[in-house]
Scaffold this motif. Structure first.
Motif, PDB file in Angstrom:
ATOM      1  N   PRO A   1       0.828  -1.124   0.024  1.00 33.68           N
ATOM      2  CA  PRO A   1       0.004  -0.127   0.009  1.00 33.68           C
ATOM      3  C   PRO A   1       0.857   0.923  -0.049  1.00 33.68           C
ATOM      4  CG  PRO A   1      -0.283  -1.364   2.001  1.00 33.68           C
ATOM      5  CD  PRO A   1       0.400  -2.003   1.152  1.00 33.68           C
ATOM      6  N   LYS A   2       1.752   1.267   0.712  1.00 38.42           N
ATOM      7  CA  LYS A   2       2.680   2.500   0.686  1.00 38.42           C
ATOM      8  C   LYS A   2       3.484   2.633  -0.694  1.00 38.42           C
ATOM      9  CE  LYS A   2       6.291   4.438   3.595  1.00 38.42           C
ATOM     10  NZ  LYS A   2       7.252   4.433   4.783  1.00 38.42           N
ATOM     11  N   SER A   3       4.125   1.755  -1.014  1.00 40.49           N
ATOM     12  CA  SER A   3       4.610   1.853  -2.468  1.00 40.49           C
ATOM     13  C   SER A   3       3.408   2.257  -3.511  1.00 40.49           C
ATOM     14  CB  SER A   3       5.392   0.843  -2.914  1.00 40.49           C
ATOM     15  OG  SER A   3       6.340   0.511  -1.853  1.00 40.49           O
ATOM     16  N   ALA A   4       2.378   1.725  -3.134  1.00 46.45           N
ATOM     17  CA  ALA A   4       1.258   2.074  -4.333  1.00 46.45           C
ATOM     18  C   ALA A   4       0.848   3.455  -4.374  1.00 46.45           C
ATOM     19  CB  ALA A   4      -0.027   0.800  -4.069  1.00 46.45           C
ATOM     20  N   ALA A   5       0.881   3.906  -3.246  1.00 52.38           N
ATOM     21  CA  ALA A   5       0.791   5.422  -2.883  1.00 52.38           C
ATOM     22  C   ALA A   5       1.483   6.307  -3.638  1.00 52.38           C
ATOM     23  CB  ALA A   5       0.350   5.900  -1.508  1.00 52.38           C
ATOM     24  N   TRP A   6       2.982   5.893  -3.338  1.00 50.72           N
ATOM     25  CA  TRP A   6       4.108   6.456  -4.168  1.00 50.72           C
ATOM     26  C   TRP A   6       3.842   6.481  -5.504  1.00 50.72           C
ATOM     27  CZ3 TRP A   6       8.674   4.066  -1.138  1.00 50.72           C
ATOM     28  CH2 TRP A   6       8.820   4.498   0.285  1.00 50.72           C
ATOM     29  N   LEU A   7       3.439   5.378  -6.241  1.00 52.45           N
ATOM     30  CA  LEU A   7       3.510   5.228  -7.631  1.00 52.45           C
ATOM     31  C   LEU A   7       2.258   5.870  -7.993  1.00 52.45           C
ATOM     32  CD1 LEU A   7       4.235   1.323  -8.084  1.00 52.45           C
ATOM     33  CD2 LEU A   7       5.694   3.217  -8.361  1.00 52.45           C
TER      34      LEU A   7
ATOM     35  N   MET B   1      12.810   6.267 -10.533  1.00 57.52           N
ATOM     36  CA  MET B   1      13.342   7.674 -10.391  1.00 57.52           C
ATOM     37  C   MET B   1      12.600   8.923 -10.139  1.00 57.52           C
ATOM     38  SD  MET B   1      16.553   6.946 -10.395  1.00 57.52           S
ATOM     39  CE  MET B   1      17.400   8.546 -10.071  1.00 57.52           C
ATOM     40  N   LYS B   2      11.465   8.568 -10.685  1.00 62.05           N
ATOM     41  CA  LYS B   2      10.241   9.638 -10.402  1.00 62.05           C
ATOM     42  C   LYS B   2       9.706   9.516  -9.066  1.00 62.05           C
ATOM     43  CE  LYS B   2       7.984  10.017 -14.820  1.00 62.05           C
ATOM     44  NZ  LYS B   2       6.792   9.873 -15.608  1.00 62.05           N
ATOM     45  N   VAL B   3       9.779   8.385  -8.473  1.00 56.24           N
ATOM     46  CA  VAL B   3       9.529   8.071  -7.011  1.00 56.24           C
ATOM     47  C   VAL B   3      10.515   9.018  -6.086  1.00 56.24           C
ATOM     48  CG1 VAL B   3       9.206   6.518  -4.993  1.00 56.24           C
ATOM     49  CG2 VAL B   3       8.235   6.167  -7.282  1.00 56.24           C
ATOM     50  N   LYS B   4      11.673   8.639  -6.489  1.00 57.62           N
ATOM     51  CA  LYS B   4      12.624   9.546  -5.661  1.00 57.62           C
ATOM     52  C   LYS B   4      12.804  10.949  -5.704  1.00 57.62           C
ATOM     53  CE  LYS B   4      16.758   7.563  -4.823  1.00 57.62           C
ATOM     54  NZ  LYS B   4      18.370   6.920  -5.146  1.00 57.62           N
ATOM     55  N   ARG B   5      12.524  11.351  -6.978  1.00 51.52           N
ATOM     56  CA  ARG B   5      12.633  12.833  -7.430  1.00 51.52           C
ATOM     57  C   ARG B   5      11.141  13.409  -6.542  1.00 51.52           C
ATOM     58  NH1 ARG B   5      16.766  13.728 -10.568  1.00 51.52           N
ATOM     59  NH2 ARG B   5      17.092  12.159 -11.807  1.00 51.52           N
ATOM     60  N   ALA B   6      10.374  12.863  -6.250  1.00 49.37           N
ATOM     61  CA  ALA B   6       9.045  13.341  -5.524  1.00 49.37           C
ATOM     62  C   ALA B   6       9.349  13.305  -4.229  1.00 49.37           C
ATOM     63  CB  ALA B   6       8.060  12.261  -5.941  1.00 49.37           C
ATOM     64  N   GLY B   7      10.477  12.944  -3.886  1.00 46.72           N
ATOM     65  CA  GLY B   7      10.795  13.248  -2.355  1.00 46.72           C
ATOM     66  C   GLY B   7      10.599  11.816  -1.381  1.00 46.72           C
ATOM     67  N   PHE B   8      10.381  10.884  -2.033  1.00 51.54           N
ATOM     68  CA  PHE B   8      10.144   9.606  -1.235  1.00 51.54           C
ATOM     69  C   PHE B   8      11.435   8.865  -1.332  1.00 51.54           C
ATOM     70  CE2 PHE B   8       5.897  10.254  -3.375  1.00 51.54           C
ATOM     71  CZ  PHE B   8       5.176  10.477  -2.176  1.00 51.54           C
ATOM     72  N   ARG B   9      11.545   7.986  -0.186  1.00 46.82           N
ATOM     73  CA  ARG B   9      12.767   7.286  -0.099  1.00 46.82           C
ATOM     74  C   ARG B   9      12.715   5.638  -0.255  1.00 46.82           C
ATOM     75  NH1 ARG B   9      16.167   9.585   4.968  1.00 46.82           N
ATOM     76  NH2 ARG B   9      17.389   8.124   3.859  1.00 46.82           N
ATOM     77  N   PRO B  10      12.498   5.459  -1.454  1.00 50.52           N
ATOM     78  CA  PRO B  10      12.223   3.739  -2.024  1.00 50.52           C
ATOM     79  C   PRO B  10      13.654   3.245  -1.844  1.00 50.52           C
ATOM     80  CG  PRO B  10      12.586   5.041  -3.892  1.00 50.52           C
ATOM     81  CD  PRO B  10      12.623   6.204  -2.750  1.00 50.52           C
ATOM     82  N   SER B  11      13.347   1.850  -1.356  1.00 47.32           N
ATOM     83  CA  SER B  11      14.339   1.091  -1.321  1.00 47.32           C
ATOM     84  C   SER B  11      14.567   0.078  -2.696  1.00 47.32           C
ATOM     85  CB  SER B  11      14.445  -0.016  -0.165  1.00 47.32           C
ATOM     86  OG  SER B  11      13.198  -0.870  -0.404  1.00 47.32           O
ATOM     87  N   LEU B  12      15.713  -0.486  -2.760  1.00 53.37           N
ATOM     88  CA  LEU B  12      15.771  -1.521  -3.820  1.00 53.37           C
ATOM     89  C   LEU B  12      14.581  -2.518  -4.142  1.00 53.37           C
ATOM     90  CD1 LEU B  12      19.517  -1.870  -3.825  1.00 53.37           C
ATOM     91  CD2 LEU B  12      18.267  -0.269  -5.105  1.00 53.37           C
ATOM     92  N   ASN B  13      14.060  -2.614  -2.819  1.00 56.84           N
ATOM     93  CA  ASN B  13      12.671  -3.568  -3.054  1.00 56.84           C
ATOM     94  C   ASN B  13      11.874  -3.113  -3.908  1.00 56.84           C
ATOM     95  OD1 ASN B  13      14.030  -5.522  -1.348  1.00 56.84           O
ATOM     96  ND2 ASN B  13      12.823  -5.046   0.396  1.00 56.84           N
ATOM     97  N   LEU B  14      11.412  -1.809  -3.899  1.00 58.84           N
ATOM     98  CA  LEU B  14      10.544  -1.401  -4.988  1.00 58.84           C
ATOM     99  C   LEU B  14      10.973  -1.275  -6.565  1.00 58.84           C
ATOM    100  CD1 LEU B  14       7.961   0.194  -5.692  1.00 58.84           C
ATOM    101  CD2 LEU B  14       9.015   2.259  -5.265  1.00 58.84           C
ATOM    102  N   LEU B  15      12.243  -1.231  -6.646  1.00 56.24           N
ATOM    103  CA  LEU B  15      13.061  -1.525  -8.072  1.00 56.24           C
ATOM    104  C   LEU B  15      12.582  -2.833  -8.333  1.00 56.24           C
ATOM    105  CD1 LEU B  15      14.691   0.020 -10.227  1.00 56.24           C
ATOM    106  CD2 LEU B  15      16.559  -1.129  -8.898  1.00 56.24           C
ATOM    107  N   TYR B  16      12.971  -3.744  -7.435  1.00 53.77           N
ATOM    108  CA  TYR B  16      12.847  -5.320  -7.887  1.00 53.77           C
ATOM    109  C   TYR B  16      11.119  -5.605  -7.865  1.00 53.77           C
ATOM    110  CZ  TYR B  16      17.642  -5.363  -5.970  1.00 53.77           C
ATOM    111  OH  TYR B  16      18.818  -5.232  -5.950  1.00 53.77           O
TER     112      TYR B  16
END
Length: 143
Positions: free
Chosen positions: A12-18, A39-54
């Protein structure tokens, strides 16, 4: 996968970021690409881990993110690092330092200033104010 279903592997948290960066469906993710979305998620100010990438790559490959090969994971990390190197993300502290330097009329890392190398000028924002106010008086004033 129907377009109204949630993206596989994404909580849910990552879905909200997306959603914040305009990626709501697997089709959106496919169109934008895993690296650009990350990169869009990171540029939006969120701090995603590599797990989101994977997780996003796993969603495109229709598998659990943990089932991705180490080679795929390594290539994703390299691609994300390359994208960030090509267009660095400034964090809020970098942005604040640039605004403060612009307001003070000082240079911000361009090498043209007259400051001595390695000399620390307060909090690094160039405004000479660390944000701490001095309290004056004696202990009786604070009882």
């Amino acid at each position: 996968m129907a377009s109204n279903e949630k993206i596989r592997n994404v909580g849910p948290k990552s879905a909200a970021w997306l959603r914040q960066v305009g990626v709501r469906t697997i089709e959106d993710l496919r169109a934008t690409g895993v690296i650009d979305t990350f990169m869009k998620v990171k540029r939006a100010g969120f701090r995603p881990s590599l797990n989101l990438l994977y997780a996003m790559q796993g969603a495109l490959d229709d598998c659990h993110w943990a089932d991705l090969s180490e080679d795929v994971k390594a290539s994703l990390v390299l691609a994300a690092e390359s994208a960030e190197t090509a267009n660095p993300i400034k964090n809020r502290w970098d942005k604040a330092a640039a605004r403060s330097a612009a307001r003070d009329g000082t240079s911000s890392g361009d090498g043209g200033g007259t400051e001595e190398p390695g000399r620390d000028e307060g909090d690094g924002f160039g405004d000479g104010d660390s944000g701490v106010r001095e309290l004056t008086g004696d202990s009786r004033d604070f009882d």
